[in-house]
Design a protein around this motif. Structure first.
Motif, PDB file in Angstrom:
ATOM      1  N   THR A 301     -22.036  -1.824  31.104  1.00 10.20           N
ATOM      2  CA  THR A 301     -20.871  -2.893  31.292  1.00 10.20           C
ATOM      3  C   THR A 301     -19.982  -3.224  30.954  1.00 10.20           C
ATOM      4  O   THR A 301     -20.622  -2.776  29.354  1.00 10.20           O
ATOM      5  CB  THR A 301     -21.896  -4.802  31.994  1.00 10.20           C
ATOM      6  OG1 THR A 301     -22.492  -5.172  30.603  1.00 10.20           O
ATOM      7  CG2 THR A 301     -22.753  -4.691  32.872  1.00 10.20           C
ATOM      8  N   GLY A 302     -19.351  -3.438  30.225  1.00  9.32           N
ATOM      9  CA  GLY A 302     -18.108  -3.945  29.317  1.00  9.32           C
ATOM     10  C   GLY A 302     -17.168  -2.802  28.864  1.00  9.32           C
ATOM     11  O   GLY A 302     -17.221  -1.937  29.562  1.00  9.32           O
ATOM     12  N   ASP A 303     -16.263  -3.161  28.426  1.00 15.19           N
ATOM     13  CA  ASP A 303     -15.077  -1.256  27.458  1.00 15.19           C
ATOM     14  C   ASP A 303     -16.045  -0.509  25.974  1.00 15.19           C
ATOM     15  O   ASP A 303     -15.841  -1.756  25.552  1.00 15.19           O
ATOM     16  CB  ASP A 303     -13.611  -1.699  27.543  1.00 15.19           C
ATOM     17  CG  ASP A 303     -12.408  -1.208  26.932  1.00 15.19           C
ATOM     18  OD1 ASP A 303     -13.394  -0.179  27.146  1.00 15.19           O
ATOM     19  OD2 ASP A 303     -11.477  -1.973  27.075  1.00 15.19           O
ATOM     20  N   ASP A 304     -15.774   0.199  26.350  1.00 13.04           N
ATOM     21  CA  ASP A 304     -16.167   0.749  25.173  1.00 13.04           C
ATOM     22  C   ASP A 304     -15.556   1.436  23.944  1.00 13.04           C
ATOM     23  O   ASP A 304     -15.731   1.872  22.648  1.00 13.04           O
ATOM     24  CB  ASP A 304     -17.446   1.979  25.306  1.00 13.04           C
ATOM     25  CG  ASP A 304     -16.275   3.684  25.905  1.00 13.04           C
ATOM     26  OD1 ASP A 304     -14.975   2.863  26.354  1.00 13.04           O
ATOM     27  OD2 ASP A 304     -17.504   3.895  26.506  1.00 13.04           O
ATOM     28  N   SER A 305     -14.140   1.163  24.851  1.00 14.11           N
ATOM     29  CA  SER A 305     -12.893   0.824  23.321  1.00 14.11           C
ATOM     30  C   SER A 305     -13.060   0.801  22.402  1.00 14.11           C
ATOM     31  O   SER A 305     -12.687   0.799  21.258  1.00 14.11           O
ATOM     32  CB  SER A 305     -11.372   1.132  24.414  1.00 14.11           C
ATOM     33  OG  SER A 305     -11.384  -0.641  23.962  1.00 14.11           O
ATOM     34  N   PRO A 306     -13.777  -0.446  22.170  1.00  9.52           N
ATOM     35  CA  PRO A 306     -13.467  -1.253  20.990  1.00  9.52           C
ATOM     36  C   PRO A 306     -14.613  -0.289  20.011  1.00  9.52           C
ATOM     37  O   PRO A 306     -13.889  -1.051  18.768  1.00  9.52           O
ATOM     38  CB  PRO A 306     -13.830  -3.260  21.261  1.00  9.52           C
ATOM     39  CG  PRO A 306     -13.548  -2.803  22.400  1.00  9.52           C
ATOM     40  CD  PRO A 306     -13.987  -1.487  23.057  1.00  9.52           C
ATOM     41  N   ARG A 340     -24.462  -2.246  27.363  1.00  8.65           N
ATOM     42  CA  ARG A 340     -23.575  -3.401  27.588  1.00  8.65           C
ATOM     43  C   ARG A 340     -22.489  -2.872  25.998  1.00  8.65           C
ATOM     44  O   ARG A 340     -23.304  -3.729  25.004  1.00  8.65           O
ATOM     45  CB  ARG A 340     -24.069  -4.900  27.522  1.00  8.65           C
ATOM     46  CG  ARG A 340     -24.965  -5.105  28.510  1.00  8.65           C
ATOM     47  CD  ARG A 340     -25.924  -6.555  28.682  1.00  8.65           C
ATOM     48  NE  ARG A 340     -27.165  -6.391  27.953  1.00  8.65           N
ATOM     49  CZ  ARG A 340     -27.095  -6.952  26.807  1.00  8.65           C
ATOM     50  NH1 ARG A 340     -25.582  -8.056  26.981  1.00  8.65           N
ATOM     51  NH2 ARG A 340     -27.735  -6.954  25.423  1.00  8.65           N
ATOM     52  N   CYS A 341     -21.058  -3.171  26.262  1.00 10.10           N
ATOM     53  CA  CYS A 341     -20.262  -2.740  25.350  1.00 10.10           C
ATOM     54  C   CYS A 341     -19.811  -4.490  25.482  1.00 10.10           C
ATOM     55  O   CYS A 341     -19.063  -4.582  26.711  1.00 10.10           O
ATOM     56  CB  CYS A 341     -19.516  -1.582  25.585  1.00 10.10           C
ATOM     57  SG  CYS A 341     -20.088  -0.243  25.732  1.00 10.10           S
ATOM     58  N   GLY A 342     -19.301  -4.754  23.914  1.00  9.60           N
ATOM     59  CA  GLY A 342     -18.425  -6.158  24.250  1.00  9.60           C
ATOM     60  C   GLY A 342     -17.617  -5.881  23.245  1.00  9.60           C
ATOM     61  O   GLY A 342     -17.438  -4.217  22.860  1.00  9.60           O
ATOM     62  N   THR A 343     -16.884  -6.757  23.037  1.00  6.60           N
ATOM     63  CA  THR A 343     -15.790  -7.255  21.845  1.00  6.60           C
ATOM     64  C   THR A 343     -15.951  -6.631  20.390  1.00  6.60           C
ATOM     65  O   THR A 343     -15.468  -6.545  19.662  1.00  6.60           O
ATOM     66  CB  THR A 343     -14.514  -8.156  22.003  1.00  6.60           C
ATOM     67  OG1 THR A 343     -15.274  -9.518  22.020  1.00  6.60           O
ATOM     68  CG2 THR A 343     -13.930  -8.257  23.869  1.00  6.60           C
ATOM     69  N   SER A 398     -19.308  -3.852  16.691  1.00  5.78           N
ATOM     70  CA  SER A 398     -17.918  -2.861  17.317  1.00  5.78           C
ATOM     71  C   SER A 398     -17.786  -1.895  15.921  1.00  5.78           C
ATOM     72  O   SER A 398     -17.464  -0.612  16.016  1.00  5.78           O
ATOM     73  CB  SER A 398     -17.113  -3.528  18.234  1.00  5.78           C
ATOM     74  OG  SER A 398     -18.279  -4.237  19.298  1.00  5.78           O
ATOM     75  N   GLN A 399     -17.571  -2.759  15.087  1.00  3.41           N
ATOM     76  CA  GLN A 399     -16.632  -1.990  14.020  1.00  3.41           C
ATOM     77  C   GLN A 399     -18.055  -2.331  12.519  1.00  3.41           C
ATOM     78  O   GLN A 399     -18.158  -3.191  12.279  1.00  3.41           O
ATOM     79  CB  GLN A 399     -15.601  -3.047  13.482  1.00  3.41           C
ATOM     80  CG  GLN A 399     -13.737  -2.921  14.227  1.00  3.41           C
ATOM     81  CD  GLN A 399     -14.042  -0.706  14.542  1.00  3.41           C
ATOM     82  OE1 GLN A 399     -13.593  -0.621  13.302  1.00  3.41           O
ATOM     83  NE2 GLN A 399     -13.308  -0.804  15.791  1.00  3.41           N
ATOM     84  N   PRO A 400     -18.420  -1.011  11.935  1.00  5.00           N
ATOM     85  CA  PRO A 400     -19.262  -1.384  10.902  1.00  5.00           C
ATOM     86  C   PRO A 400     -18.789  -2.404   9.496  1.00  5.00           C
ATOM     87  O   PRO A 400     -17.494  -2.426   9.733  1.00  5.00           O
ATOM     88  CB  PRO A 400     -19.276  -0.198  10.570  1.00  5.00           C
ATOM     89  CG  PRO A 400     -19.273   0.890  11.216  1.00  5.00           C
ATOM     90  CD  PRO A 400     -17.979   0.613  11.504  1.00  5.00           C
ATOM     91  N   PRO A 401     -19.304  -3.242   9.016  1.00  5.44           N
ATOM     92  CA  PRO A 401     -18.953  -4.407   8.509  1.00  5.44           C
ATOM     93  C   PRO A 401     -18.864  -3.291   6.485  1.00  5.44           C
ATOM     94  O   PRO A 401     -18.682  -3.780   5.864  1.00  5.44           O
ATOM     95  CB  PRO A 401     -20.062  -4.738   8.120  1.00  5.44           C
ATOM     96  CG  PRO A 401     -21.434  -3.705   7.871  1.00  5.44           C
ATOM     97  CD  PRO A 401     -21.268  -2.935   9.329  1.00  5.44           C
TER      98      PRO A 401
END
Length: 402
Positions: A301-306, A340-343, A398-401
């Motif tokens: 589920t979700g969008d993996d583009s971010p 599950r991919c979230g923003t 989604s983005q490393p810290p």
């Protein structure tokens, strides 16, 4: 929110007051008990809304961590002073909470005590009439409020000492932590870039050359077959064994080259799958599931583009390694993957109903996967009771810290 934090402070001070005998006894076991008490006080401060840095890693048990702290000089500069001041402040909390709350309760319920013929005394005050017992009620409420305020102040004083004893080492610690974080980010980025470069070089270089070798060996086999046929017609006396040997060697060479090409493709895919770069995480996981020898139930589920490339790569290889472990050790033919991919983050769960008993041992593949997830700011957990199946749960931003 402020009321909740104040309530937490009062509650933690009441717990500290009740725990005073334990703290007093633990002083006899110092310095062994100091790291435990100090780390507990850091947890208390975080629960009350104060930003403090935990020193004990979440995946490390208390015994080896305390043994490590005993060999650290910061034990004497930080942990032991926090332990001593915390015990002394617990005495203050005990006295304030005991006399304050009990006195407030007696004053508030003075009319009730008077009805039963009891003149409840609080300090020098002893009601002599019904009117005085009624006036004692608001005094009891004020005393309770003052007691909570004093306990809250004691909690802030506890925070002050905690920060004061840690302040001397905070600059060096934070500088080293920032240096470590920067170094880890550089290594992860360089590792990811190098993986993609090796995959690209193998795909565009060695793999293409091997494809050409396979094609030429096929042409050689065809030419050898034609030559053998022509020679057999022109010179029937030529040994047939030598002619057939040429064809057989050409076919074997082609078969070896095709197997080498297939292994090279698998190696390239294991280094960095092209689908992950071109189509994204969900498509790459679907391709991985399709190639698995297991029957895999995939839910995504979700969008993996971010998702950043390091995060997507870490999640992909987590799924890959988990499916490989199920195929080798779980003794089942079915697995489940929930992606599950979230923003802002991504979660994946790989589970089976196999024999269980999997653990994250040092040097194992699961330990390597956990370190990979941590390198992008995530984490990995394994739930695997013996006989109860295995669940590999991983999550990451989604983005490393870094």
């Amino acid at each position: 929110m402020a009321h909740i934090r104040m309530a937490r402070r009062v509650l933690t001070e009441c717990v500290a007051a009740i725990s005073f005998p334990i703290l007093l006894i633990s002083l006899l076991a110092a310095p062994v008990s100091a790291p435990v008490v100090a780390e507990t006080d850091r947890s208390r401060a975080r629960w009350c809304g104060v930003e403090t840095m935990p020193l004990k890693p979440s995946d490390t048990s208390w015994f080896p961590w305390v043994a490590l702290r005993l060999r650290s000089r910061s034990l004497w500069r930080t942990d032991l002073p926090v332990h001593v001041t915390g015990t002394l402040l617990s005495v203050l909390s005990l006295l304030v909470a005991f006399f304050g709350f009990i006195g407030a309760a007696v004053l508030v319920f003075s009319p009730v005590f008077w009805l039963f013929g009891v003149a409840a005394q609080v300090g020098p005050f002893t009601p002599a009439s019904v009117g005085e017992t009624v006036l004692a009620v608001p005094a009891g409420i004020v005393l309770g409020a003052v007691t909570m305020a004093v306990l809250t102040g004691t909690s802030f004083l506890r925070d002050f000492f905690l920060r004061s004893f840690s302040r001397s080492r905070d600059p060096d610690l934070l500088a080293k932590l920032e240096e470590l974080r920067t170094s880890r980010a550089s290594l992860t980025a360089a590792f990811e870039f190098e993986r993609q470069r090796i995959e690209r070089d193998l795909h565009d270089g060695a793999q293409q050359e091997l494809v050409a070798v396979v094609m030429r060996l096929g042409m050689l086999e065809a030419a050898a077959t034609a030559t053998v046929t022509a020679t057999a017609k022109a010179a029937p006396t030529t040994p047939a064994a030598d002619q057939e040997r040429i064809v057989r060697l050409a076919r074997e060479a082609q078969a070896h080259a095709e197997r080498a090409l297939e292994r090279l493709r698998d190696t390239v895919r294991d280094i960095h799958p092209r689908e992950l770069s071109d189509l994204g995480l969900v498509a790459a996981v679907r391709e991985l599931v399709a190639r698995s020898p297991l029957r895999v139930e995939l839910t995504s589920t979700g969008d993996d583009s971010p998702l950043s490339s390091p995060t997507a790569t870490a999640v992909y290889f987590t799924v890959s390694e988990a499916l490989t472990n199920i195929s080798k050790h779980a003794d089942v033919g079915i697995a489940r993957v929930d992606l599950r991919c979230g923003t802002t983050d991504v979660h994946v769960r790989v589970s089976d109903d196999g024999v269980g008993g999997a653990r994250i041992d040092s040097g194992s593949g699961l330990a390597g996967l956990r370190e990979r997830m941590r390198s992008v700011g995530g984490n990995l957990e394994v739930l695997s009771p013996p006989g109860g199946g295995t669940q590999v749960v991983a999550s990451a931003p989604s983005q490393p810290p870094w």
